[in-house]
Design an enzyme around this catalytic site. Structure first.
Site, PDB file in Angstrom:
ATOM      1  N   HIS A  51      -0.927   5.256  -0.568  1.00  0.00           N
ATOM      2  CA  HIS A  51      -2.208   4.596  -0.305  1.00  0.00           C
ATOM      3  C   HIS A  51      -2.873   5.145   0.960  1.00  0.00           C
ATOM      4  CE1 HIS A  51      -5.019   1.282  -0.941  1.00  0.00           C
ATOM      5  NE2 HIS A  51      -5.003   1.083   0.358  1.00  0.00           N
ATOM      6  N   SER A  97     -10.255   0.796  -4.070  1.00  0.00           N
ATOM      7  CA  SER A  97      -9.580  -0.052  -5.061  1.00  0.00           C
ATOM      8  C   SER A  97      -8.823  -1.184  -4.388  1.00  0.00           C
ATOM      9  CB  SER A  97      -8.598   0.780  -5.888  1.00  0.00           C
ATOM     10  OG  SER A  97      -7.559   1.288  -5.061  1.00  0.00           O
ATOM     11  N   HIS A  98      -8.657  -2.277  -5.115  1.00  0.00           N
ATOM     12  CA  HIS A  98      -7.764  -3.360  -4.720  1.00  0.00           C
ATOM     13  C   HIS A  98      -7.063  -3.858  -5.984  1.00  0.00           C
ATOM     14  CE1 HIS A  98      -7.396  -6.026  -0.936  1.00  0.00           C
ATOM     15  NE2 HIS A  98      -7.081  -4.785  -0.657  1.00  0.00           N
ATOM     16  N   ASN A  99      -6.383  -2.932  -6.647  1.00  0.00           N
ATOM     17  CA  ASN A  99      -5.816  -3.205  -7.970  1.00  0.00           C
ATOM     18  C   ASN A  99      -4.591  -4.106  -7.917  1.00  0.00           C
ATOM     19  OD1 ASN A  99      -7.794  -1.405  -8.786  1.00  0.00           O
ATOM     20  ND2 ASN A  99      -6.382   0.325  -8.983  1.00  0.00           N
ATOM     21  N   HIS A 100      -3.595  -3.686  -7.162  1.00  0.00           N
ATOM     22  CA  HIS A 100      -2.349  -4.456  -7.130  1.00  0.00           C
ATOM     23  C   HIS A 100      -2.539  -5.853  -6.556  1.00  0.00           C
ATOM     24  CE1 HIS A 100      -0.487  -0.921  -8.544  1.00  0.00           C
ATOM     25  NE2 HIS A 100       0.719  -1.118  -8.051  1.00  0.00           N
ATOM     26  N   ARG A 119     -16.511  -3.221   5.447  1.00  0.00           N
ATOM     27  CA  ARG A 119     -16.142  -2.789   6.802  1.00  0.00           C
ATOM     28  C   ARG A 119     -16.154  -1.266   6.919  1.00  0.00           C
ATOM     29  NH1 ARG A 119     -12.482  -6.764   6.050  1.00  0.00           N
ATOM     30  NH2 ARG A 119     -10.703  -5.365   5.881  1.00  0.00           N
ATOM     31  N   ASP A 120     -15.719  -0.574   5.857  1.00  0.00           N
ATOM     32  CA  ASP A 120     -15.759   0.889   5.892  1.00  0.00           C
ATOM     33  C   ASP A 120     -17.176   1.403   6.129  1.00  0.00           C
ATOM     34  OD1 ASP A 120     -13.080   1.494   5.573  1.00  0.00           O
ATOM     35  OD2 ASP A 120     -13.166   1.532   3.394  1.00  0.00           O
ATOM     36  N   GLN A 268      -3.922 -10.048   1.028  1.00  0.00           N
ATOM     37  CA  GLN A 268      -4.646 -10.562   2.179  1.00  0.00           C
ATOM     38  C   GLN A 268      -5.486 -11.779   1.803  1.00  0.00           C
ATOM     39  OE1 GLN A 268      -4.889  -7.540   0.771  1.00  0.00           O
ATOM     40  NE2 GLN A 268      -4.943  -5.904   2.287  1.00  0.00           N
ATOM     41  N   GLN A 342      -7.503  -9.699   7.448  1.00  0.00           N
ATOM     42  CA  GLN A 342      -8.843  -9.164   7.248  1.00  0.00           C
ATOM     43  C   GLN A 342      -9.755  -9.387   8.452  1.00  0.00           C
ATOM     44  OE1 GLN A 342      -9.846  -7.603   3.849  1.00  0.00           O
ATOM     45  NE2 GLN A 342      -7.762  -7.281   4.548  1.00  0.00           N
ATOM     46  N   SER A 566      -5.741   5.643  -6.266  1.00  0.00           N
ATOM     47  CA  SER A 566      -4.866   4.498  -6.550  1.00  0.00           C
ATOM     48  C   SER A 566      -3.889   4.897  -7.635  1.00  0.00           C
ATOM     49  CB  SER A 566      -5.709   3.291  -6.992  1.00  0.00           C
ATOM     50  OG  SER A 566      -4.861   2.218  -7.371  1.00  0.00           O
TER      51      SER A 566
END
Length: 814
Positions: A51, A97-100, A119-120, A268, A342, A566
């Site tokens: 990651h 991505s925030h898959n898992h 935020r990025d 998170q 976060q 990902s």
């Protein structure tokens, strides 16, 4: 002296649990010149995870074109790419991505995915303007369930009750993710204005949640994430650190299993209201001359932000964990450093400007603490209560993870060439073809996504010009006086059957969607969603898809400015269909050029631009885009079509072939016609083929319209026909997914000029029909096919709502 007295012992078993191989552990010891302690092991574990390090994909990513005259920040240089849009303005954008996390906790997983990508963007000094998303889930209706690549509906061994239970689980994931995205975006005030959603068995248990964000900035506002200036103070700003998100980067770098719910603490918890305050405070601070560098605490949290800023700056950073704001007692250095709580940022301030930082964050009621300083020794040094918890060279940690090229093994795809299937399709009656269109429009992948986007506040910031539902989102950047278009695209089935062609088509379709909106494409960010790279067939898919995207981006002049990889997207049921999502941004030069997909006026002419089948010229002589002998190979079969999937339970090829030169010519021609003011609507043909695209054109939000279409003999007139079509090829004509096709409508007075323009450019074209309003039907002359538009619209508009509410009636099968 390292303070490691209370740390667990670092054994081979502990190393393995941290995802490091024996060879990687030897490399760690060589970098340190000694054995790492437990905290340092955790630091290497997250920073050298897939990651964070892209150790299994970095070689492949180098194949992307990343430079261009309008690129201000290239891929890999910072948190997001930055592209010049003229007049001193630029846009920063990225997809992540925030898959898992979404598989384990869909609401918070999706919500924090939105927070992270926002935020990025403001880390770059840009004000976030809008978001898109690209989502994949298991089937939420029984219509589209039961087959994987190469299989047929019912092949998956499961009882009816098991299937119902799985579909219910898919719905819970789907509704949870949508709720999480809506919650975070609506609360923080960043509109979600477009995207895409697919449903397929391969995503059961492992949904894909890819979120895109774009922000705008002046060139001089560009911020960098580097720790420069020895002695400059390091500030921690934002929410307090807790134990949520602990080692989330490592969690995202392994397959999901039946035990993955035990990793729930790795998900998170987000607070969009805190992020809104953080956003405003950071942008206000960046407008001063007090900042030397700024970095989001995203994946790997404080660890990543500390070592990456030091590495980029060619410096070192020393921090004291005792000064870090915390919301939980007795947190260990390991927990503080690896937490992914976060709404946190790391700021490198300029010496003497510390009070400016404190005053601005106090004004916005955001926690702010000076926790360290920039050093000149190149070390990431972590102190805690007087001792040193970790001391690691920053550059090797951040940039020298091992890089691998895994074994690749080509998969053999199944093709739709068996005689029985061909006979079954050829024997379809006109009524069966009519029913097929209804089933396709009621398929959640094709159906309207209004149930989703009506939960998003897509009007906040008052810049949304084209609301969700058309080919591309269009947004007016008021402060820059610029009009942007954006889209996300990827056909996962194409990529499963032929990943290289699927990658090329993803780029082409994204560009086509922008073209149909009146925009010229600028640049791309991508999200590469694949399975475990240690499995040769998965790595082959990754390599092929990357090379396909790279080829497409070079052809369209759209550099890749960043993105996300990902991997390990697998559940006990199997690997996901490979999904290299392409998010593309374009610029519309004049408000008059903004175009939507819906038919506008009764009596307007309907023209098909592009395609690979023989069409008739204006004087009646047949012309072809490609030789007739190649028509089947170049995409006019039903291979890889949504028709085969929904109506026959088949996920088999061949994938439609993309003719890049034809695609470029079609898109350039359509943009030229739009700029000349000759086109009233434009819509590309994609999933479901020509007939689905025509139906979507009729679904104007301001009032439904009908259409009379001639795809065969055209009522006896050969002018503008698509070639005589025997009854046995109805399905192939109606539902094939050949590329490079756009349906445009125009004032009938302009039809001859459009046809002349297309002919002069040697682009395949056909005037195929007329828009009607007095009889709301779509009628295909000569084929005994006619559909009431109201009925079709009801199936299309309400399909997802009915699925979610579990009250849909089954549509009669073929």
């Amino acid at each position: 002296m390292l303070n490691a007295a209370l740390d667990p012992e670092v054994t081979p078993e502990v190393v393995a649990r941290h995802g490091l191989t024996p060879e990687e552990f030897i490399r760690v010891k060589k970098i340190l010149g000694r054995e790492p302690n437990f905290t340092e092991l955790g630091i290497f574990s997250v920073m050298w995870s897939e990651h964070c390090s892209y150790k299994n994909s970095r070689r492949e990513l180098k194949k992307f074109p990343t430079t261009g005259p309008n690129i201000l920040v290239k891929a890999g240089e910072e948190n997001a790419g930055v592209v010049d849009i003229g007049d001193g303005w630029a846009v920063a954008f990225k997809i992540e991505s925030h898959n898992h996390p979404s598989a384990i906790e869909p609401f918070q997983g999706a919500a924090t995915g939105v927070g992270g990508i926002i935020r990025d963007i403001f880390t770059m000094g840009a004000r976030p303007e809008f978001c898109l998303n690209s989502l994949r889930f298991g089937p939420i209706t029984e219509n589209c369930s039961g087959c994987r690549v190469g299989g047929k509906a019912g092949d998956t061994p499961a009882t009816t009750e098991d299937r119902k239970s799985q579909i219910a689980a898919n719905r819970r994931l789907f509704t949870g993710v949508v709720s999480g995205i809506a919650h975070y975006g609506n609360c923080i005030g960043v509109p979600t204005i477009g995207g895409e959603i697919y449903f397929d068995e391969s995503f059961e248990g492992n949904p894909l949640v890819n979120v895109f964000c774009l922000g705008v900035l002046r060139h001089e506002q560009l911020a960098r994430g580097a720790a420069r200036g020895v002695g400059n103070p390091v500030f921690y700003v934002g929410a307090e650190t807790g134990r949520d998100g602990l080692a989330g980067a490592s969690f995202a770098s392994r397959e999901l299993t039946e035990e993955s719910r035990e990793d729930r603490p790795a998900v998170q918890v987000g607070d969009p209201f805190k992020e809104k305050l953080l956003l405003e405070a950071c942008l206000e601070l960046l407008a001063t001359d007090a900042v030397s560098g700024i970095q989001d605490m995203g994946a790997a949290g404080l660890t990543c932000s500390t070592c990456e800023t030091a590495s980029r700056g060619g410096s070192g950073v020393e921090i004291d964990l005792a000064k870090v704001p915390k919301r939980e007692p007795a947190m260990t250095p390991y927990e503080i450093l690896l937490s992914e709580s976060q709404e946190r940022m790391l700021i490198i301030a300029k010496r003497g400007r510390e009070n400016i930082v404190r005053e601005i964050f106090a004004k916005w009621d955001v926690p702010c603490a000076e926790i360290g300083r920039v050093t000149d020794d190149g070390m990431m040094r972590v102190r805690n209560n007087g001792g040193v918890s970790a001391e690691i060279p920053a550059k090797p940690l951040a940039e020298e993870a091992p890089i691998y090229e895994r074994e690749a093994q080509k998969l053999t795809a199944d093709y739709a060439d068996d005689t029985d299937l061909q006979k079954e399709i050829s024997a379809l009656s006109a009524q069966s073809a009519a029913d097929a269109l209804k089933r396709l429009l009621a398929d959640p992948t094709i159906a309207s996504k209004n149930w989703v986007y009506r939960q998003y506040d897509h009007t906040v910031r008052t810049g949304t010009v084209v609301k969700p539902g058309s080919d591309a989102a269009v947004f007016y950047i008021r402060e820059a006086n610029k009009i942007l278009a954006a889209t996300t695209d990827c056909n996962s089935l194409y990529c499963a059957l032929d990943p290289r062609e699927g990658g090329r088509i993803a780029v082409a379709e994204a560009a086509r969607n922008l073209t149909c909106s009146g925009a010229r494409p600028l640049a791309v960010t991508d999200n590469l969603n694949f399975g475990n790279p240690y499995k040769p067939e998965n790595f082959w898919q990754l390599r092929e898809a990357v090379e396909g995207i790279a080829e497409g981006c070079r052809a369209f002049g759209t550099p890749v400015v960043g993105g996300n990889v990902s991997l390990y997207n697998e559940s006990p049921a199997g690997v996901v269909d490979p999904t290299p999502t392409v998010a593309m941004v374009g610029l519309i030069d004049d408000e008059k050029h903004i175009t939507t997909q819906w038919f506008k006026n009764e009596g307007d002419a309907i023209i098909l631009v592009g395609g690979t089948r023989a069409v008739a010229s204006e004087d009646g002589d047949d012309t072809e885009a490609v030789p007739s002998a190649a028509a089947h190979d170049r995409g006019y079969s039903l291979g890889a079509s949504r028709f085969l999937k929904i109506c026959f339970g088949k996920k088999i090829g061949p994938v439609p072939k993309l003719e890049i030169e034809l695609e470029l010519a079609v898109q350039n021609a359509v943009r030229d016609l739009i700029r000349l003011g000759l086109v009233r609507s434009a819509h590309d043909c994609s999933e479901g083929g020509l007939t689905v695209a025509l139906a979507e054109c009729c679904f104007n939000p301001d009032g439904l319209l009908g259409a009379e279409i001639g795809l065969g003999s055209c009522g006896g007139s050969r002018a503008g026909c698509a070639g005589d079509t025997p009854a046995s090829t109805n399905a192939a004509t109606l539902f094939n997914e050949a590329q490079s096709r756009v349906i445009v409508s125009c004032d009938p007075k302009n039809a001859e000029r459009i046809l002349s323009e297309l002919k002069s450019k040697n682009i395949p074209h056909a005037q195929i029909g007329t828009i009607i309003a007095d009889d709301l039907r779509i009628t295909v002359s000569g084929e005994n096919l006619s559909w009431p538009v109201v009925e079709l619209h009801d199936l299309w508009w309400n399909a997802i709502r009915r699925a979610v509410e579990s009250d849909s009636e089954p549509i009669r099968s073929l």
